[in-house]
Design an enzyme around this catalytic site. Structure first.
Site, PDB file in Angstrom:
ATOM      1  N   HIS A 166      -2.323  -5.751 -15.304  1.00  0.00           N
ATOM      2  CA  HIS A 166      -1.276  -5.989 -14.288  1.00  0.00           C
ATOM      3  C   HIS A 166      -0.484  -4.710 -14.008  1.00  0.00           C
ATOM      4  CE1 HIS A 166      -1.941 -10.321 -15.177  1.00  0.00           C
ATOM      5  NE2 HIS A 166      -1.994  -9.904 -16.428  1.00  0.00           N
ATOM      6  N   SER A 287       1.097  21.481   0.652  1.00  0.00           N
ATOM      7  CA  SER A 287       1.664  20.895   1.858  1.00  0.00           C
ATOM      8  C   SER A 287       2.153  22.025   2.747  1.00  0.00           C
ATOM      9  CB  SER A 287       2.830  19.984   1.477  1.00  0.00           C
ATOM     10  OG  SER A 287       3.717  19.840   2.576  1.00  0.00           O
ATOM     11  N   LYS A 293       4.578  21.047  -3.217  1.00  0.00           N
ATOM     12  CA  LYS A 293       3.597  19.974  -3.386  1.00  0.00           C
ATOM     13  C   LYS A 293       2.221  20.445  -3.842  1.00  0.00           C
ATOM     14  CE  LYS A 293       3.729  16.126  -2.054  1.00  0.00           C
ATOM     15  NZ  LYS A 293       3.743  15.337  -0.814  1.00  0.00           N
ATOM     16  N   GLU A 300      -7.943  11.173  -2.948  1.00  0.00           N
ATOM     17  CA  GLU A 300      -7.575  10.365  -1.771  1.00  0.00           C
ATOM     18  C   GLU A 300      -8.744  10.239  -0.804  1.00  0.00           C
ATOM     19  OE1 GLU A 300      -3.031  11.120  -0.745  1.00  0.00           O
ATOM     20  OE2 GLU A 300      -4.112  12.973  -1.048  1.00  0.00           O
TER      21      GLU A 300
END
Ligand code: ARG
Length: 495
Positions: A166, A287, A293, A300
């Site tokens: 969970h 970024s 970043k 992804e």
């Protein structure tokens, strides 16, 4: 190819729209190999003399070099294939193109090649050859990734991490155990693709347009020239069957799910909130806006591409659904999803082994996370069951101890024996030995559990299965090496 019965020329817009050559040019090596196999079969049936067969085979061998020369390219790849297609707007499809080029090479003898065959069986054969190569490449890629996961698991040694159900912390596990979970998934993927290859490996040549060749061909000749295990048993099925591609893509869709779960976990684990690992810089991007970043683009994109694999499988299934027997032109639309799925998986598997090896786990952060939050509560309850307490009761007593810990800001090992005895007289001094991190791992001493000795055995087993599968792949590659029916565009062996 079929102008005889027509009085009207084709509408130019329709003509160019229905052509498949811009994408089926990719099947050039397969079409040449299948044509050579067919030439041998019709020669054996008396359609070609020995000298004509030699000329035909030489001519077919010259097709790819001639096409490459025109395209001014040294090798067949995506760019030269696109150039070949652009140079030949007159070719309707790959079958037409090979025949046209062969005619330029050897003259009218080329026109005999189409004796006793149909494009319906040709495309079915080309696609089987393509998918067979793609399976072999995927198997090799899977093997390389399994090896990288196993090496990473071995290098992780006794490093621990929290496991989750969970998405809540559950119990500590070895990092190696977590990595081996993915190895198990990939072993099933490997096995599915291997099975799919067994069912695929029959040759449609000799099936004709639908009812079987109109010549008495010995179908074993073409089948064995292409390293198939034999001819397909039914001409109507063989010319319209795309199960081999469906299975391949459905297997890739499942494999994509596995890759995407791995990618999702790494994405999560690399956040500041988890802090379990550092993503390799060479597989990340920055970024353009926020200078601090480091973005997990690889994981992804993998999640995104897994969706694309699902889409490809659904596209083909939807095309085939409800098609009457036998060949229908709808099937032409089924080629591009197959190519796309093959390219998508091969791109991912090329990167994943290296990427996996470059992951840097923060063992200290993972360990600290595994030691906090009562992840030893199950082990603690198990301690009580060894003292004769029924598990339901043990669960309740440890639950009470956890509550006291939560109220007073302490872990179970920070409670005093007196306090524990308040929940049950079965608690003794050895309780504290039963809930250490090591004991919490080692109490899962079953096959497939995270006890250190079990994981060691599991690693051993996984390594042995690598050796078996490597031998299988080597035999597949050596069988194919005998003929030209392998290695399509972009497809090179990884092993
Ligand atoms: N380009 C066609 C395809 O990909 C080849 C088969 C054509 N057969 C036919 N009867 N028109 O499906």
């Amino acid at each position: 190819m079929w102008s005889g019965r027509f009085r009207e020329p084709l509408d130019p817009g329709f003509e160019s729209w229905q052509r498949s050559f811009p994408f089926d040019v990719r099947l050039l090596p397969q079409e040449v190999a299948a044509s050579k196999a067919h030439a041998r079969a019709i020669a054996a049936a008396g359609i070609l003399t020995d000298a004509e067969l030699v000329k035909m085979l030489d001519g077919l061998d010259g097709v790819i070099p001639a096409a490459l020369e025109e395209a001014k390219s040294a090798k067949l790849d995506a760019a030269s294939a696109a150039a070949i297609a652009a140079l030949h707007p007159e070719a309707e499809d790959i079958h037409h193109f090979v025949e046209l080029t062969l005619t330029k090479q050897i003259g009218d003898l080329a026109l005999k090649l189409h004796t006793g065959r149909s494009r319906n069986e040709q495309i079915a054969t080309d696609m089987r050859l393509f998918v067979r190569d793609a399976i072999d490449e995927t198997l090799a890629g899977l093997l390389a990734w399994r090896e990288a996961l196993i090496a990473t698991a071995k290098a992780a040694g006794d490093a621990v991490m929290p496991s989750y159900t969970h998405l809540q912390r559950a119990e500590p596990v070895l990092v190696a155990h977590w990595l081996l979970a993915y190895v198990s998934m990939l072993e099933r993927d490997f096995s599915r693709l291997k099975d799919c290859r067994v069912r695929l490996n029959f040759c449609p040549l000799g099936s004709g347009a639908i009812a079987g060749a109109t010549l008495k061909l010995d179908r074993h000749i073409a089948a064995s020239a292409l390293n198939f295990d034999g001819p397909t048993p039914n001409s109507m099925d063989a010319t319209s069957d795309r199960d081999f591609a469906l299975e391949f893509m459905q297997n890739l869709a499942v494999l994509g799910l596995h890759i995407s779960r791995f990618a999702e976990e790494l994405t999560l684990h690399s956040t500041a909130e988890f802090g379990f690992l550092d993503l390799p810089e060479r597989f990340s991007t920055g970024s353009s806006a926020m200078p601090q970043k480091k973005n997990p683009d690889l994981t992804e994109l993998i999640r995104g591409k897994a969706g694309r694999l699902q889409g490809a499988a659904i596209t083909l299934a939807t095309i085939v659904k409800g098609l009457p027997l036998a060949y229908n032109k709808d099937l032409q639309e089924g080629q591009e999803p197959v190519f796309d799925a093959a390219d998508t998986i091969s791109g991912m598997l090329r990167l994943l082994p290296e990427f996996t090896g470059a992951l840097r786990f923060r063992a200290d952060v993972m360990k600290a996370a595994a030691e906090k939050g009562y992840l030893n509560a199950m082990a603690a309850a198990t301690y009580l069951t060894h003292k004769g307490v029924p598990f339901r009761k043990a669960h309740e007593k440890i639950g009470q101890a956890v509550r006291l810990g939560l109220e007073t800001g302490r872990e179970l090992n920070e409670l005093t024996l007196d306090e524990l005895r308040g929940f049950g007289e079965e608690f003794a001094a050895d309780f504290f030995d039963a809930i250490t991190l090591e004991a919490t791992l080692d109490c899962h001493d079953v096959i497939g559990g995270t006890a250190r000795a079990q994981v060691k055995d599991a690693l051993e087993g996984a390594s042995q299965r690598i050796a078996t599968d490597r031998a299988l792949l080597a035999s597949l590659y050596s069988k194919k090496a005998g003929d030209s029916a392998n290695v399509g565009l972009e497809q090179t062996a990884i092993v």
